[in-house]
Scaffold this active site. Structure first.
Site, short mmCIF file in Angstrom:
data_model
loop_
_atom_site.label_atom_id
_atom_site.label_comp_id
_atom_site.label_asym_id
_atom_site.label_seq_id
_atom_site.Cartn_x
_atom_site.Cartn_y
_atom_site.Cartn_z
N ASP A 7 -1.07 93.44 102.30
CA ASP A 7 -1.71 94.02 101.13
C ASP A 7 -3.16 93.55 101.16
OD1 ASP A 7 -2.00 95.35 98.64
OD2 ASP A 7 -1.71 93.46 97.59
N GLU A 68 -1.42 98.49 103.70
CA GLU A 68 -1.59 99.47 102.63
C GLU A 68 -2.78 100.37 102.94
OE1 GLU A 68 -3.19 99.10 98.25
OE2 GLU A 68 -1.06 98.54 98.32
N ASP A 141 0.18 90.14 95.05
CA ASP A 141 -0.26 90.57 96.38
C ASP A 141 0.79 90.23 97.44
OD1 ASP A 141 -3.32 91.03 95.60
OD2 ASP A 141 -2.69 89.09 94.82
#
Length: 189
Positions: A7, A68, A141
């Site tokens: 992330d 991501e 996160d």
């Protein structure tokens, strides 16, 4: 199959590593965040992210990396930092010879919760449940990175199994890739 999810972020770059197979129970290997001080120069912050992720790659030796996919928001400075951290993660994985995939936030949310509009707490709750964790991964996160790894593992995709020396993608992975290709809008230029 060992998948590392990332992330991306400059202040906190979440990472999570899981073991599993598509359609089977996944197991947590490790999870954490790489931090960089907001008052440091950008190059130093990117270096901190790179060194942290490099340690995770070397220490856990994943078969694939899922990052991501960065999407546009109104806060350009946040998007830029996220995109730069994402580029660092993808470059490190490519340098290690690992297949890299990107997944949108709504794809990840849908994969773990069943809804592409799920909130962060719902994603964290499902990741905790799916991986049979005693406590939710924190900060968010870290939970998001695990959700990315789960999404990639479950969705298969053409990168899993294709280049890691463990054989060809499964029939389920081929079916998912075909369905995804059929559902994507085609452009005629």
């Amino acid at each position: 199959m060992r998948v590392m999810g990332v992330d991306p972020g400059l202040t906190r770059c979440g990472w999570g590593v899981i073991d599993g197979l598509p359609g089977r129970k996944a197991r947590l290997v490790a999870v954490g965040v790489v931090r960089s001080p907001a008052d440091e120069p950008l190059a130093e912050r990117l270096l901190a992210v790179a060194l942290g992720l490099e340690d995770v790659l070397a220490g856990h030796q994943p078969d694939a990396v899922a990052v991501e996919r960065v999407f546009a928001r109104s806060d350009v400075s946040t998007v830029m930092g996220t995109a730069q951290a994402s580029g660092v993660a993808m470059m490190l994985a490519a340098r290690a010879g690992l297949p890299v995939a990107t997944h949108t936030p709504s794809e990840v949310k849908a994969a773990v919760t069943g809804s592409g509009r799920a909130g962060k707490e719902q994603v964290t709750s499902m990741v905790t449940r799916i991986l049979s964790l005693d406590a939710p991964p924190r900060p968010a996160d870290a939970a998001d990175a695990l959700a990315l790894a789960l999404c990639h593992l479950w969705r298969g995709g053409p990168t899993i199994g294709a280049t890691n020396g463990r054989g060809a993608p499964t029939a389920a992975q081929h079916a998912w890739a075909s369905a995804a290709a059929a559902a994507s809008p085609r452009r005629s230029w």
